[in-house]
Design an enzyme around this catalytic site. Sequence first.
Site, mmCIF file in Angstrom:
data_model
loop_
_atom_site.group_PDB
_atom_site.id
_atom_site.type_symbol
_atom_site.label_atom_id
_atom_site.label_comp_id
_atom_site.label_asym_id
_atom_site.label_seq_id
_atom_site.Cartn_x
_atom_site.Cartn_y
_atom_site.Cartn_z
ATOM 1 N N LYS A 253 0.842 -1.202 0.000
ATOM 2 C CA LYS A 253 0.000 0.000 0.000
ATOM 3 C C LYS A 253 0.879 1.255 0.000
ATOM 4 O O LYS A 253 0.635 2.202 -0.739
ATOM 5 C CB LYS A 253 -0.891 -0.037 1.256
ATOM 6 C CG LYS A 253 -2.108 0.838 1.153
ATOM 7 C CD LYS A 253 -2.938 0.777 2.411
ATOM 8 C CE LYS A 253 -3.871 -0.411 2.446
ATOM 9 N NZ LYS A 253 -4.640 -0.493 3.697
ATOM 10 N N THR B 119 -13.928 4.883 13.425
ATOM 11 C CA THR B 119 -15.235 4.749 14.078
ATOM 12 C C THR B 119 -15.145 3.613 15.085
ATOM 13 O O THR B 119 -14.877 2.475 14.717
ATOM 14 C CB THR B 119 -16.313 4.428 13.019
ATOM 15 O OG1 THR B 119 -16.308 5.484 12.065
ATOM 16 C CG2 THR B 119 -17.692 4.321 13.643
ATOM 17 N N GLU C 283 -17.536 8.280 0.638
ATOM 18 C CA GLU C 283 -16.742 7.788 -0.483
ATOM 19 C C GLU C 283 -17.221 8.477 -1.758
ATOM 20 O O GLU C 283 -18.402 8.764 -1.909
ATOM 21 C CB GLU C 283 -16.877 6.271 -0.612
ATOM 22 C CG GLU C 283 -16.248 5.564 0.558
ATOM 23 C CD GLU C 283 -16.179 4.055 0.395
ATOM 24 O OE1 GLU C 283 -16.278 3.563 -0.733
ATOM 25 O OE2 GLU C 283 -16.010 3.389 1.427
ATOM 26 N N ASN D 283 -24.406 7.950 11.491
ATOM 27 C CA ASN D 283 -24.566 6.857 10.522
ATOM 28 C C ASN D 283 -25.862 6.081 10.765
ATOM 29 O O ASN D 283 -26.514 5.646 9.813
ATOM 30 C CB ASN D 283 -23.351 5.923 10.557
ATOM 31 C CG ASN D 283 -22.223 6.459 9.681
ATOM 32 O OD1 ASN D 283 -22.379 7.470 8.994
ATOM 33 N ND2 ASN D 283 -21.081 5.809 9.710
ATOM 34 N N GLY E 190 -25.297 -0.059 1.473
ATOM 35 C CA GLY E 190 -24.197 -0.999 1.651
ATOM 36 C C GLY E 190 -22.941 -0.215 1.946
ATOM 37 O O GLY E 190 -23.010 0.902 2.460
ATOM 38 N N CYS F 82 -19.297 1.266 5.751
ATOM 39 C CA CYS F 82 -19.629 1.975 6.991
ATOM 40 C C CYS F 82 -21.015 1.654 7.531
ATOM 41 O O CYS F 82 -21.140 1.053 8.597
ATOM 42 C CB CYS F 82 -19.505 3.480 6.788
ATOM 43 S SG CYS F 82 -17.802 3.993 6.595
ATOM 44 N N ARG G 83 -17.743 -3.542 -0.896
ATOM 45 C CA ARG G 83 -17.975 -4.121 0.422
ATOM 46 C C ARG G 83 -19.470 -4.050 0.736
ATOM 47 O O ARG G 83 -20.083 -2.994 0.652
ATOM 48 C CB ARG G 83 -17.187 -3.361 1.503
ATOM 49 C CG ARG G 83 -15.711 -3.715 1.512
ATOM 50 C CD ARG G 83 -14.960 -2.884 2.519
ATOM 51 N NE ARG G 83 -14.961 -1.474 2.159
ATOM 52 C CZ ARG G 83 -14.529 -0.494 2.951
ATOM 53 N NH1 ARG G 83 -14.091 -0.773 4.159
ATOM 54 N NH2 ARG G 83 -14.544 0.756 2.550
HETATM 55 C C1 UDX Z 1 -21.431 6.990 4.922
HETATM 56 C C2 UDX Z 1 -21.812 8.339 5.553
HETATM 57 O O1 UDX Z 1 -22.650 9.081 4.640
HETATM 58 C C3 UDX Z 1 -20.560 9.139 5.885
HETATM 59 O O2 UDX Z 1 -20.902 10.366 6.528
HETATM 60 C C4 UDX Z 1 -19.680 8.296 6.792
HETATM 61 O O3 UDX Z 1 -18.477 8.987 7.106
HETATM 62 C C5 UDX Z 1 -19.356 6.958 6.153
HETATM 63 O O4 UDX Z 1 -20.573 6.283 5.795
HETATM 64 P P1 UDX Z 1 -20.613 6.239 2.485
HETATM 65 O O5 UDX Z 1 -20.547 4.838 3.035
HETATM 66 O O6 UDX Z 1 -19.500 6.748 1.643
HETATM 67 O O7 UDX Z 1 -20.780 7.284 3.684
HETATM 68 O O8 UDX Z 1 -21.933 6.296 1.590
HETATM 69 P P2 UDX Z 1 -23.313 7.097 1.580
HETATM 70 O O9 UDX Z 1 -23.262 8.159 0.575
HETATM 71 O O10 UDX Z 1 -23.743 7.445 2.944
HETATM 72 O O11 UDX Z 1 -24.275 5.937 1.015
HETATM 73 C C6 UDX Z 1 -24.449 4.727 1.762
HETATM 74 C C7 UDX Z 1 -25.375 3.770 1.061
HETATM 75 O O12 UDX Z 1 -26.710 4.244 1.131
HETATM 76 C C8 UDX Z 1 -25.084 3.544 -0.431
HETATM 77 O O13 UDX Z 1 -25.185 2.153 -0.698
HETATM 78 C C9 UDX Z 1 -26.184 4.324 -1.130
HETATM 79 O O14 UDX Z 1 -26.505 3.780 -2.376
HETATM 80 C C10 UDX Z 1 -27.333 4.165 -0.143
HETATM 81 N N1 UDX Z 1 -28.350 5.237 -0.223
HETATM 82 C C11 UDX Z 1 -28.010 6.525 0.055
HETATM 83 C C12 UDX Z 1 -29.664 4.921 -0.555
HETATM 84 O O15 UDX Z 1 -29.999 3.746 -0.791
HETATM 85 N N2 UDX Z 1 -30.594 5.933 -0.608
HETATM 86 C C13 UDX Z 1 -30.287 7.225 -0.334
HETATM 87 O O16 UDX Z 1 -31.191 8.066 -0.393
HETATM 88 C C14 UDX Z 1 -28.941 7.531 -0.003
#
Ligand code: UDX
Length: 436
Positions: free
Chosen positions: A35, A121, A152, A212, A261, A264, A334
């Site tokens: 890495k 976290t 992400e 979260n 998914g 997080c 993931r």
């Molecule tokens: C999340 C939190 O948003 C972020 O603040 C934290 O630091 C890490 O976890 P992330 O995992 O990058 O971030 O993705 P996020 O944009 O939150 O989306 C999570 C999942 O929810 C995705 O699979 C997305 O497709 C789904 N989602 C999101 C929905 O199904 N509907 C929505 O309206 C929004």
Amino acid sequence: MTMSVVGCGYLGAVHAASMASLGHRVVGLDIDANKIRSLESGTAPFFEPGLPELLLRDQENGSLEFSTDFHAAAEADLHFICVGTPQREGEHRANLDYVDAAFASIASVAKEGAVLVGKSTVPVGTAERLSREVAASRPDLTVAWNPEFLREGHAVEDTLRPDRLVYGVADPDAPSRAAELLDAVYASAIEAGTPRLVVNLPTAELVKTAANSFLATKISFVNAMAEMCEVSGANVTQLADAIGHDERIGRKFLNAGIGFGGGCLPKDIRAFSARAGELGAEEALTFLREIDLINMRRRSRAVEAMRQMAGGSLIGVTVGVLGTAFKPFSDDVRDSPALSIAQQLQLQGATVRVTDPEAVENSRRRFPELSYTDSMEAAVSDADIVAVLTEWTEYRSLTPADLEPHVRGRRVFDGRNVLDREAFASAGWTYQGVGR
Ligand code: UDX
């Protein structure tokens, strides 16, 4: 400021590069030599817009370096601990082995009076335990917690322009060296008016898991409404638009679909429930189990919907799957609902051809038994059903005319409710969305 960032995965690599771009001197540390080599060559080990450019620029101007030798961090005033806290195998609790090891390693090399700042976290109570453990050998060091809320796909932007800064310190009512140093680290964000909250250590840890959990709850709430829409003939997108106008509710994170998914939300709500149980407060978070169940049900219902579309059986049916990343602008698979659905389709006898603009390699590593292609046309070629499972920009705008030259059957499953339903219906397609 001179700082180290321990753990150069998603969180750490972005944090290190972003802090260096603000003019700080940063050394990124990781025990994984591959890495570190990849980061040194300006290649991020994952897809994140804007990160490779920062990695190259910061290393060229000397503000950023990477190392596997923790002694490289000996001169740092602050050490950010950004290692992963994955779900423990076979249970819901978080695995804290990497966090514990990172704090121990840094405590053994840190200079007098340095501040150790956790960003990972962690279950509430971890920071206070680590403070006690560090103090046993190095009473001169301070432990603070500074949770990270980056998404992400927007990680660089979220790190450089956060919507809030949270500092967890031992005594939030007294001036502290930790808060003073963190203010210097985030000076530009603070100047730009970013809200800054100084709280005690357990509050800082809980802010992250509560945020979260709230986001996961919003998504499962709207997906539960989608189930109600499906049995009553209502339309969940219009419902979300209408309730979203109430600013107490808000429209964001109310997109119904195949669910959440990623690295997080799923693991964090499980670890949070497990921690509540350990603290004797299980009842407070039993609702998170329901949130998880609603979310997982989206996946089985998507497979079921496609089985129905195929006339009751998936055996011998070809499904072209568009999108396997857990969300667009990411190559992360993931706990991806899209990839999990693709695999379940295959287990039920379908021939599954899969593509994604960024996540094919990661998907193949996870589920090598699916058939992968880099081309959208090849994925939908001879398909009886086209399934849009991740809402990449190029899939959102698909029209019947784009697909018709390639497919065998005019059936589309819109797992993210992003296609133009009317256009597909009027072109003679069977359209199936989620809750509409
Ligand atoms: C999340 C939190 O948003 C972020 O603040 C934290 O630091 C890490 O976890 P992330 O995992 O990058 O971030 O993705 P996020 O944009 O939150 O989306 C999570 C999942 O929810 C995705 O699979 C997305 O497709 C789904 N989602 C999101 C929905 O199904 N509907 C929505 O309206 C929004």
